[in-house]
Scaffold this active site. Structure first.
Site, short mmCIF file in Angstrom:
data_model
loop_
_atom_site.label_atom_id
_atom_site.label_comp_id
_atom_site.label_asym_id
_atom_site.label_seq_id
_atom_site.Cartn_x
_atom_site.Cartn_y
_atom_site.Cartn_z
N GLY A 239 1.10 -1.53 0.14
CA GLY A 239 0.33 0.03 0.04
C GLY A 239 0.45 1.29 0.26
N GLY A 243 5.19 5.31 7.24
CA GLY A 243 5.42 7.31 7.70
C GLY A 243 5.60 6.43 9.04
N CYS A 246 8.95 7.14 13.25
CA CYS A 246 10.06 5.30 13.90
C CYS A 246 10.65 5.33 12.86
CB CYS A 246 9.63 4.46 14.30
SG CYS A 246 9.27 5.55 16.33
N LYS A 309 -0.72 5.46 10.72
CA LYS A 309 -1.22 4.46 10.38
C LYS A 309 -2.28 4.19 11.60
CE LYS A 309 1.09 2.03 14.69
NZ LYS A 309 2.03 1.03 15.09
C1 UGA Z 1 7.69 1.10 15.40
C2 UGA Z 1 8.31 0.04 15.42
O1 UGA Z 1 7.44 -1.66 14.63
C3 UGA Z 1 7.87 -0.92 16.93
O2 UGA Z 1 9.03 -2.24 17.25
C4 UGA Z 1 9.43 -0.22 17.24
O3 UGA Z 1 9.48 0.24 18.80
C5 UGA Z 1 8.79 1.32 16.53
O4 UGA Z 1 8.57 1.47 15.12
C6 UGA Z 1 9.91 3.37 17.22
O5 UGA Z 1 10.79 2.04 16.21
O6 UGA Z 1 9.52 3.43 18.08
P1 UGA Z 1 5.41 2.33 14.30
O7 UGA Z 1 6.22 3.41 14.33
O8 UGA Z 1 4.35 2.45 15.85
O9 UGA Z 1 6.20 0.94 15.29
O10 UGA Z 1 4.26 1.60 14.16
P2 UGA Z 1 4.41 -0.10 12.83
O11 UGA Z 1 3.60 -0.46 13.16
O12 UGA Z 1 5.52 -0.33 12.68
O13 UGA Z 1 3.84 0.68 11.69
C7 UGA Z 1 4.93 1.33 10.91
C8 UGA Z 1 4.29 2.19 8.87
O14 UGA Z 1 4.31 0.84 8.46
C9 UGA Z 1 2.90 2.28 9.39
O15 UGA Z 1 3.34 3.56 9.19
C10 UGA Z 1 2.52 1.78 8.91
O16 UGA Z 1 0.92 1.49 7.98
C11 UGA Z 1 2.91 0.63 7.95
N1 UGA Z 1 3.45 -0.55 7.47
C12 UGA Z 1 2.90 -1.70 8.91
C13 UGA Z 1 2.93 -0.94 6.00
O17 UGA Z 1 2.68 0.10 4.76
N2 UGA Z 1 2.34 -2.10 5.79
C14 UGA Z 1 2.65 -3.40 6.66
O18 UGA Z 1 2.40 -4.59 6.65
C15 UGA Z 1 2.33 -3.04 8.20
#
Ligand code: UGA
Length: 421
Positions: A239, A243, A246, A309
């Site tokens: 997708g 973003g 982190c 997200k």
């Molecule tokens: C991320 C990590 O998952 C955590 O383990 C880490 O502790 C954190 O960063 C940090 O460094 O503090 P977070 O930023 O809350 O956590 O978000 P995620 O759930 O990892 O998602 C990150 C982005 O990836 C979102 O924009 C989400 O939409 C995107 N994403 C996630 C996708 O585009 N596809 C996916 O299959 C999964």
């Protein structure tokens, strides 16, 4: 920490935040955190202060959890806050203590901080600094903190390790594995974890372009890949890309540090991950322009989602808002709706229009973009929404809508890496 049974002082230089927290208000949206805060203000195990010296003199264990934002020009991590917080603790300790770094830092930082601490602590006091990276996800922060999937302890003496094992006694008793290591490995575990997740997302996004060109469906492909336990289904949602505060900044900081250390191949891999990720925003923009017949000038566009997200009101480096702003720049009339992030989005992008419901955002539009996969968008009444538009065209930027339902309800449905109708 209060929930784990400890007495805690939260120290921050931001008086607004400290006042809000002391009054029981969490200054951002995080499921379950309000209840926990309220509970422990009442148990008296938790208080807040702007007086770092007071906190430094009082605690036995000091967690440094401040941000390490991206420097504007170099994309390296900005370490000012970590240095200031650590220095503040070192200069104000009055008894033996443990400083635990939790912030995400470039490898080598902790060793440097150790030197700074040693030079600043008062004579006769013993202070040790260890690294214990944080892996919580926004939106799931409470559960991830109370039940982490691993605890990494870097650079600890026997005494420091025993102390940290006491701090984490509850999750350890529940079976959370503890990995003990040196300082650089602990620092690198954190950024490598985020870099791996980012790479996984960019991998599936790169493949989604192949799917689109070949008439294949990336969602089904991801399901099939995910059945292989070596691969796993999580983080294979193609997708709009990643973003937030982190993943984007961490891969850039690691890219920068890898280059400094001469690990050029690691840097170039991460460069590709970043490029593929940013390219997804262009792809969604192109789909929108195409859906509007080649130009979005004066078109009315509804954008569902502003947070980076679901389950957060965080809009830092939000792909959804980035696309919304790009459409606005191209002369479209863009109305955004997000169930939680409306206020934070308005503060960052005041020139966009904001709606207070899905219906209001969709009303009279030429095209609707679903850019954050909040549950309420996935279960929305597609037939009813189709009636409200000027022309029912939808772009699924997150690959989570049920294409058949929307098509059956009369929508022209487009998505990244999804077979055309
Ligand atoms: C991320 C990590 O998952 C955590 O383990 C880490 O502790 C954190 O960063 C940090 O460094 O503090 P977070 O930023 O809350 O956590 O978000 P995620 O759930 O990892 O998602 C990150 C982005 O990836 C979102 O924009 C989400 O939409 C995107 N994403 C996630 C996708 O585009 N596809 C996916 O299959 C999964």
């Amino acid at each position: 920490m209060a929930e784990l049974g400890f007495e805690v002082i939260g120290a921050d230089t931001d008086k607004h935040k400290v006042d809000a927290l002391a009054a029981g208000k969490v200054p951002f949206f995080e499921p379950g955190l309000d209840e926990l805060l309220e509970k422990h203000l009442l148990t008296d195990r938790l208080r807040f202060t702007t007086d770092l010296a007071e906190a430094a003199a009082w605690a036995d264990v000091h967690f440094v959890c401040v941000g390490t934002p991206q420097e504007k020009t170099s994309h390296a991590a900005d370490l000012r806050f970590v240095e200031a917080a650590t220095r503040g603790i070192a200069e104000n300790v009055t008894k033996d203590a443990l400083i635990v770094g939790k912030s995400t830092v470039p490898v080598g930082t902790a060793e440097r901080l150790r030197g700074m601490v040693a030079a600043r602590i008062p004579a006769g006091v013993h202070v040790e600094l260890v690294w214990n990276p944080e892996f919580l996800r926004e939106g799931k922060a409470v559960g991830d903190t109370l039940h982490p999937d691993r605890i990494v302890i870097g650079g600890a003496s026997e005494h420091a390790e025993a102390l940290l094992r006491q701090v984490y006694a509850t999750p350890i008793a529940e079976g959370t594995p503890v990995v003990t290591t040196d300082l650089p490995t602990a620092e690198l575990v954190k950024v490598s974890a985020n870099a791996f997740l980012a790479t996984k997302i960019s991998f599936i996004n790169a493949i989604s372009a192949v799917c689109e060109a070949a008439g294949a469906d990336v969602t089904v492909l991801a399901d099939a890949l995910g059945h292989d336990v070596r691969i796993g289904r999580q983080f294979l949602d193609a997708g709009l890309g990643f973003g937030g505060g982190c993943l984007p900044k961490d891969i850039r900081a690691l890219m920068h540090r890898s280059t400094e250390l001469g690990a050029h191949r690691a840097a170039s891999l991460l460069q590709q991950v970043d490029e593929i990720n940013m390219g997804q925003r262009e792809r969604v923009l192109d789909l929108a322009i195409d859906a509007c017949g080649g130009s979005v000038l004066n078109r009315r566009i509804g954008v569902l989602g502003a947070a980076f997200k679901p389950l957060t009101d965080d809009v830092r480096d939000s792909p959804a808002l980035n696309v919304a702003a790009a459409l606005h720049l191209r002369g479209a009339h863009v109305t955004v709706f997000d169930p939680e992030a409306g206020d934070t989005a308005r503060a960052s992008f005041p020139t966009l229009s904001y709606a207070t419901s899905i219906e209001e955002a969709v009303e009279g539009t030429d095209v609707v973009l679903v850019l954050t996969e909040w549950d309420q968008f996935l279960v929305a009444d597609a037939a009813h929404l189709a009636q409200l538009t000027l022309s029912p065209r939808v772009i699924d930027g997150r690959g989570k809508l049920d294409a058949r339902t929307w098509r059956d309800a009369g929508w022209d449905f487009r998505g990244l890496g999804r077979a055309a109708a």
